[in-house]
Write an enzyme that holds these catalytic residues in place. Sequence first.
Site, PDB file in Angstrom:
ATOM      1  N   SER A   1     -19.034  49.058  58.122  1.00 24.01           N
ATOM      2  CA  SER A   1     -19.971  48.724  59.188  1.00 24.01           C
ATOM      3  C   SER A   1     -19.656  47.359  59.783  1.00 24.01           C
ATOM      4  O   SER A   1     -19.067  46.498  59.139  1.00 24.01           O
ATOM      5  CB  SER A   1     -21.409  48.768  58.680  1.00 24.01           C
ATOM      6  OG  SER A   1     -21.583  47.840  57.642  1.00 24.01           O
ATOM      7  N   SER A   2     -20.039  47.205  61.030  1.00 27.81           N
ATOM      8  CA  SER A   2     -19.848  45.941  61.733  1.00 27.81           C
ATOM      9  C   SER A   2     -21.092  45.651  62.551  1.00 27.81           C
ATOM     10  O   SER A   2     -21.985  46.494  62.671  1.00 27.81           O
ATOM     11  CB  SER A   2     -18.622  46.036  62.645  1.00 27.81           C
ATOM     12  OG  SER A   2     -18.865  46.967  63.678  1.00 27.81           O
ATOM     13  N   VAL A   3     -21.128  44.473  63.136  1.00 28.33           N
ATOM     14  CA  VAL A   3     -22.268  44.107  63.986  1.00 28.33           C
ATOM     15  C   VAL A   3     -22.368  45.094  65.142  1.00 28.33           C
ATOM     16  O   VAL A   3     -23.460  45.524  65.516  1.00 28.33           O
ATOM     17  CB  VAL A   3     -22.108  42.657  64.500  1.00 28.33           C
ATOM     18  CG1 VAL A   3     -23.211  42.310  65.487  1.00 28.33           C
ATOM     19  CG2 VAL A   3     -22.104  41.687  63.329  1.00 28.33           C
TER      20      VAL A   3
END
Length: 186
Positions: free
Chosen positions: A8-10
């Site tokens: 996951s990332s921002v």
Amino acid sequence: MELGYARSSVDDPELKEQLEVLRSYKCGYVFQDMNVEKVSKKEVQNLINNLNKGDSIVVCRFDRITNSIREVINLSVELEKREVNFVSIEENVDTRKDNSFYHVMRNLYKFEQDIKSEKVKIGLKKSRARGRNGGRPKVINNKVAKALEMYDSREYTIEEIVKETNVSQATLYRRIKEREEKKSDG
């Protein structure tokens, strides 16, 4: 088999975009890491443990599976040893079609090892110039002489000699062996 890895990332906290891209690459399974801040070493190791010769790891970007250039290099060296392909979609790397990526990474790995080795040699040279030779301190010769004398008397066990003289068992055996070699040579 194509195995995906998504973290996951921002911009993609739920992995929706990555999973969609990885599915389009026909990944049989996608390992998922929901940690936004850094790569989970446990999950990467889980992925690596599930690889077989000829498999491929597919990621959307390098930074989804590693945190640094050093980790990219180390991962690629590991994958090449295992004869596993690596695909990073955004960087346009696909070792299934072109192995030059592994060649470059192997050379960077060697370059890094050579730099480390050179730094160690320089450090050792500087230490020697200051009078420090490193390693375990030498045992004072009179202690060794006393230990050998006790050994020759055959009145003491090795354990008793070590305890009495503070000469390690390894040093005592090494000196006994050196003395015997000198006798047989001369």
